[in-house]
Scaffold this motif. Structure first.
Motif, mmCIF file in Angstrom:
data_model
loop_
_atom_site.group_PDB
_atom_site.id
_atom_site.type_symbol
_atom_site.label_atom_id
_atom_site.label_comp_id
_atom_site.label_asym_id
_atom_site.label_seq_id
_atom_site.Cartn_x
_atom_site.Cartn_y
_atom_site.Cartn_z
ATOM 1 N N ALA A 1 0.830 -1.202 0.000
ATOM 2 C CA ALA A 1 0.000 0.000 0.000
ATOM 3 C C ALA A 1 0.866 1.254 0.000
ATOM 4 O O ALA A 1 1.861 1.335 0.725
ATOM 5 N N ALA A 2 0.503 2.210 -0.845
ATOM 6 C CA ALA A 2 1.142 3.518 -0.816
ATOM 7 C C ALA A 2 0.527 4.337 0.319
ATOM 8 O O ALA A 2 -0.492 3.946 0.901
ATOM 9 N N GLU A 3 1.135 5.447 0.629
ATOM 10 C CA GLU A 3 0.569 6.321 1.653
ATOM 11 C C GLU A 3 -0.803 6.825 1.203
ATOM 12 O O GLU A 3 -0.962 7.258 0.053
ATOM 13 N N PRO A 4 -1.810 6.758 2.074
ATOM 14 C CA PRO A 4 -3.123 7.276 1.683
ATOM 15 C C PRO A 4 -3.048 8.761 1.336
ATOM 16 O O PRO A 4 -2.292 9.514 1.953
ATOM 17 N N VAL A 5 -3.819 9.149 0.325
ATOM 18 C CA VAL A 5 -3.837 10.557 -0.081
ATOM 19 C C VAL A 5 -5.280 11.028 -0.161
ATOM 20 O O VAL A 5 -6.209 10.242 -0.351
ATOM 21 N N THR A 6 -5.440 12.325 -0.013
ATOM 22 C CA THR A 6 -6.756 12.943 -0.163
ATOM 23 C C THR A 6 -6.802 13.667 -1.497
ATOM 24 O O THR A 6 -5.899 14.447 -1.814
ATOM 25 N N GLU A 7 -7.805 13.363 -2.297
ATOM 26 C CA GLU A 7 -7.964 13.986 -3.609
ATOM 27 C C GLU A 7 -9.292 14.735 -3.664
ATOM 28 O O GLU A 7 -10.297 14.271 -3.118
ATOM 29 N N THR A 8 -9.258 15.881 -4.355
ATOM 30 C CA THR A 8 -10.485 16.627 -4.630
ATOM 31 C C THR A 8 -10.608 16.783 -6.139
ATOM 32 O O THR A 8 -9.716 17.343 -6.791
ATOM 33 N N ARG B 1 -12.180 16.969 -15.713
ATOM 34 C CA ARG B 1 -12.046 17.248 -14.290
ATOM 35 C C ARG B 1 -10.717 17.922 -14.007
ATOM 36 O O ARG B 1 -9.732 17.792 -14.766
ATOM 37 N N VAL B 2 -10.705 18.603 -12.862
ATOM 38 C CA VAL B 2 -9.475 19.149 -12.282
ATOM 39 C C VAL B 2 -9.233 18.397 -10.980
ATOM 40 O O VAL B 2 -10.097 18.404 -10.092
ATOM 41 N N ARG B 3 -8.084 17.735 -10.902
ATOM 42 C CA ARG B 3 -7.770 16.946 -9.693
ATOM 43 C C ARG B 3 -6.681 17.652 -8.899
ATOM 44 O O ARG B 3 -5.623 17.991 -9.441
ATOM 45 N N SER B 4 -6.958 17.815 -7.623
ATOM 46 C CA SER B 4 -5.989 18.397 -6.693
ATOM 47 C C SER B 4 -5.607 17.342 -5.681
ATOM 48 O O SER B 4 -6.468 16.776 -5.001
ATOM 49 N N ARG B 5 -4.272 17.053 -5.594
ATOM 50 C CA ARG B 5 -3.793 16.039 -4.652
ATOM 51 C C ARG B 5 -2.485 16.554 -4.064
ATOM 52 O O ARG B 5 -1.436 16.509 -4.705
ATOM 53 N N ARG C 1 -18.226 18.527 -7.117
ATOM 54 C CA ARG C 1 -16.924 18.351 -6.479
ATOM 55 C C ARG C 1 -16.958 17.062 -5.664
ATOM 56 O O ARG C 1 -17.888 16.842 -4.887
ATOM 57 N N VAL C 2 -15.942 16.230 -5.864
ATOM 58 C CA VAL C 2 -15.866 14.925 -5.205
ATOM 59 C C VAL C 2 -14.596 14.875 -4.373
ATOM 60 O O VAL C 2 -13.488 15.031 -4.910
ATOM 61 N N ALA C 3 -14.750 14.658 -3.069
ATOM 62 C CA ALA C 3 -13.602 14.508 -2.166
ATOM 63 C C ALA C 3 -13.488 13.043 -1.759
ATOM 64 O O ALA C 3 -14.493 12.415 -1.393
ATOM 65 N N LYS C 4 -12.287 12.511 -1.843
ATOM 66 C CA LYS C 4 -12.115 11.098 -1.498
ATOM 67 C C LYS C 4 -10.757 10.866 -0.852
ATOM 68 O O LYS C 4 -9.798 11.597 -1.071
ATOM 69 N N ARG C 5 -10.723 9.801 -0.053
ATOM 70 C CA ARG C 5 -9.487 9.318 0.559
ATOM 71 C C ARG C 5 -9.070 8.078 -0.207
ATOM 72 O O ARG C 5 -9.824 7.092 -0.279
ATOM 73 N N ARG C 6 -7.891 8.091 -0.827
ATOM 74 C CA ARG C 6 -7.486 7.014 -1.734
ATOM 75 C C ARG C 6 -6.220 6.316 -1.227
ATOM 76 O O ARG C 6 -5.246 6.964 -0.844
ATOM 77 N N THR C 7 -6.268 4.975 -1.240
ATOM 78 C CA THR C 7 -5.085 4.166 -0.954
ATOM 79 C C THR C 7 -4.829 3.272 -2.156
ATOM 80 O O THR C 7 -5.712 2.520 -2.566
ATOM 81 N N ALA C 8 -3.649 3.372 -2.714
ATOM 82 C CA ALA C 8 -3.293 2.596 -3.901
ATOM 83 C C ALA C 8 -2.431 1.403 -3.507
ATOM 84 O O ALA C 8 -1.534 1.516 -2.656
ATOM 85 N N THR D 1 -12.502 5.948 -0.397
ATOM 86 C CA THR D 1 -13.618 6.318 0.469
ATOM 87 C C THR D 1 -14.090 7.690 0.007
ATOM 88 O O THR D 1 -13.384 8.693 0.184
ATOM 89 N N VAL D 2 -15.267 7.722 -0.608
ATOM 90 C CA VAL D 2 -15.778 8.920 -1.266
ATOM 91 C C VAL D 2 -16.807 9.588 -0.360
ATOM 92 O O VAL D 2 -17.788 8.949 0.059
ATOM 93 N N ALA D 3 -16.586 10.831 -0.051
ATOM 94 C CA ALA D 3 -17.495 11.573 0.821
ATOM 95 C C ALA D 3 -18.888 11.604 0.200
ATOM 96 O O ALA D 3 -19.062 12.010 -0.951
ATOM 97 N N GLY D 4 -19.864 11.144 0.979
ATOM 98 C CA GLY D 4 -21.244 11.172 0.534
ATOM 99 C C GLY D 4 -21.653 10.013 -0.350
ATOM 100 O O GLY D 4 -22.822 9.944 -0.757
#
Length: 620
Positions: free
Chosen positions: A460-467, A486-490, A543-550, A565-568
């Motif tokens: 597993a890579a370090e979990p990241v938060t993406e918007t 989309r525009v992705r911010s990480r 806008r979609v905020a999620k916590r991603r682990t690869a 894990t996608v908010a909402g």
């Protein structure tokens, strides 16, 4: 294994090693024979660790002499603890040497790399783990042995293991309640439990593992129990498994010793004289012995309920069990007083068995421990020990003993043996690993499966938060065409991505293959990118905020499995493969998802953008 604590003298006593520990040869050899059939060599090297009285060795010799296996030139190495000598084992080795080659080496299981001159094709053992746990530094010795096994097996070799089944519970530390009302059980509880908890090597040392025994609604220390009053006890389920298993072991020991006044036929053709094999109801064949302490009236009672059978007697098994418990209760009373032969037999048994822990891992924990521990072993080619088919994990109930337990305990624990055939799988053999993980999913909890996946190569890579901010053209509804802009911010990274519409050509069987167009921007440019798209007329969708682990695997460098894990919206798994050929990519995705068990999960066809909009009520 510590020689200072290993009860060598009583472990190698002829009455134990040549008789009591020299049974069930067919069951002990079952997995070893299957493993020999599966290894791809005509001259396999087989190692038997802890052979006891040699029952498995003798059975292997008889089967190898039969048709179908004569073409295999089997070389057997038998590993026995120092100082443990058995006449029956010597006889079994002689029988094996008539069909193959056999060497006897002396040492402990943890020393296998030093004892063996070359890697084995098959390693077999019966009831080895509880010996190592009890005499070899507890869990550290146990996990040390687990990490040792793959280092003496060639890649693709097999480890055949048989032991006592523990319990069907998430943990042996789960607290349960048991009731003991039979006189023999209460006496055994008072005499065995305090010594086991005080001197035995066992895992029940947590603050919540205290044993609480009550008689007449009062808490009573185990050593002060009143033999004539029922006991209500609360403790970890593993403690009760130990009490139950040791009681049966003592009963068998007393039968074989003849101290109870009778010896049943526990082995041979007369042992399985079933009335109803499925329910464990049998006729017991037995002979009488000269026992001075046992009143004649008790022998007379047993004979009055029995029938003559050539040179011995036979009786209904349920009646025989009742008579045994009566005699066993009287035996324990005399042993507790230090009286003569009874005290000597008790001392001999408690020295050999009283500090041993039989069942210290549930099947779930055992399979996970071998998979994780083997992957951690120091070896040139990393391997993982796993069963690879459903038939590689077997539980055999002991119907006769279960019948007895059900009649004497309010909530008995199942008495059984568990047999596991582990394949030593190289971590680069992705197909075999997938088969192994599919097998483990039938037995292991999600937490243990996650440990095994990580050990088997998924990192597993370090979990990241993406918007992600999604847009659509004013004249084209991207929700309908299933296009993506989309525009992705990480963190410090920003990226603009466009994916073309979904069509029948790029969407097959729940898998989507699209050519992406990505523009990487400097860090902190997400706001600028969003303003740019709005200025050229793009319409904001969501806008979609999620916590991603690869997760990535060494055997699949072009694949990534992400858990989002996608908010909402919820938690989702996605498998992505980068490949020039869509068919090859789809096949790899299917293999990975089958190995991880993802094919059993419901498929979600909508992108996160649409799921978030639907959850918010923005779309139907």
């Amino acid at each position: 294994m510590s020689p200072s604590t290993f009860a060598t003298a009583v472990k190698s006593a002829p009455g134990y090693l040549d008789v009591a520990a020299n049974t069930h040869g067919e069951e002990k050899a079952l997995l070893a024979l299957r493993a020999l059939d599966r290894v791809g060599t005509d001259s396999p090297r087989l190692v038997e660790v802890g052979p006891g009285g040699g029952a498995a060795v003798a059975f292997l010799a008889s089967r190898l002499a039969e048709g179908g296996r004569q073409e295999k030139d089997v070389h057997l190495t038998v590993v026995e603890a120092p100082g443990v000598v058995s006449d029956a084992l010597a006889s079994a080795i002689a029988a094996f040497r008539r069909v193959g080659t056999c060497d006897l080496v002396t040492g402990f299981a943890q020393d296998l790399p030093r004892l063996l001159s070359e890697p084995a094709d098959v390693v077999a053992a019966s009831a080895l783990m509880h010996e190592v746990y009890s005499y070899g530094d507890g869990y550290s010795g146990l996990h040390g042995l687990i990490r040792t096994i793959p280092t003496v097996l060639r890649p693709g070799g097999m480890f055949a293991y048989r032991d006592v089944y523990a319990v069907k519970a998430p943990s042996l530390h789960d607290r349960v309640v048991q009731t003991y009302s039979a006189l023999s059980w209460v006496r055994f509880l008072r005499m065995f439990l305090p010594q086991y908890l005080r001197e035995g090597t066992h895992p029940y040392h947590r603050s919540a593992d205290v044993v609480v025994a009550r008689q007449d609604s009062r808490i009573v220390p185990p050593w002060e129990l009143n033999d004539t009053t029922s006991v209500l006890a609360s403790a970890p389920v593993g403690v009760f498994r130990e009490i139950q298993r040791h009681y049966l072991t003592l009963r068998d020991h007393l039968w074989r010793s003849g101290v109870l006044g009778f010896v049943p036929y526990l082995d041979g053709p007369l042992a399985p004289d079933w009335i109803d094999a499925r329910r464990g109801h049998k006729r017991v064949h037995f002979t009488l012995t000269d026992t001075a302490w046992l009143p004649t009236s008790r022998k007379t009672m047993l004979l009055a309920l029995s029938e003559r059978y050539t040179d011995h007697y036979t009786v209904d098994g349920d009646i025989f069990d009742e008579c045994t418990d009566i005699a066993l209760s009287a035996f324990l009373e005399l042993a507790d007083r230090g009286d003569g032969a009874c005290a000597d037999v008790w001392k001999n048994w408690i020295t050999r068995e009283g500090r041993e822990t039989y069942a210290y891992l549930t099947l779930d924990a055992l399979l996970a421990a071998f998979a994780v521990g083997s992957a951690e072993a120091r070896q040139d080619e990393r391997t993982v020990l796993m069963p690879v088919t459903a038939a590689d994990v077997i539980r055999r109930d002991r119907a006769y003993y279960n019948r007895y337990l059900q009649r004497n305990l309010a909530n008995p624990l199942r008495d059984a043996k568990q047999l596991v055939l582990f394949a030593n799988i190289p971590v680069g053999d992705s197909r075999s690993l997938e088969d192994g993980m599919h097998c483990l999913r039938q037995w292991c909890s999600r937490a243990n499966l996650a440990r095994v996946y990580a050990a088997a190569g998924w990192r597993a890579a370090e979990p990241v938060t993406e918007t992600d901010t999604y847009y659509s053209r004013p004249d084209v509804d991207y929700l309908v065409t299933v296009e993506c802009l989309r525009v992705r911010s990480r963190g410090d990274a920003t990226e603009i991505t466009y994916k073309p519409p979904s069509t029948g050509r790029n969407s097959v069987d729940g898998m989507v293959a699209k050519e992406e167009t990505n523009v990487a921007l400097a860090g902190g440019q997400a706001d600028v990118a969003n303003r740019l798209l709005e200025c050229v007329g793009m319409r904001l969708l969501a806008r979609v905020a999620k916590r991603r682990t690869a997760y990535r695997h060494t055997g699949h460098p072009d694949a990534v499995v992400t858990i989002d894990t996608v908010a909402g919206a919820g938690t989702f798994a996605e498998t992505e493969v980068i490949a020039a050929e869509p068919d090859a990519a789809a096949a790899l995705v299917a293999r990975i998802e089958q190995g991880l068990g993802l094919l059993e999960c419901p498929t979600v066809d909508l992108p996160y953008r649409d799921l978030v909009l639907r959850a918010a009520g923005a779309v139907g």
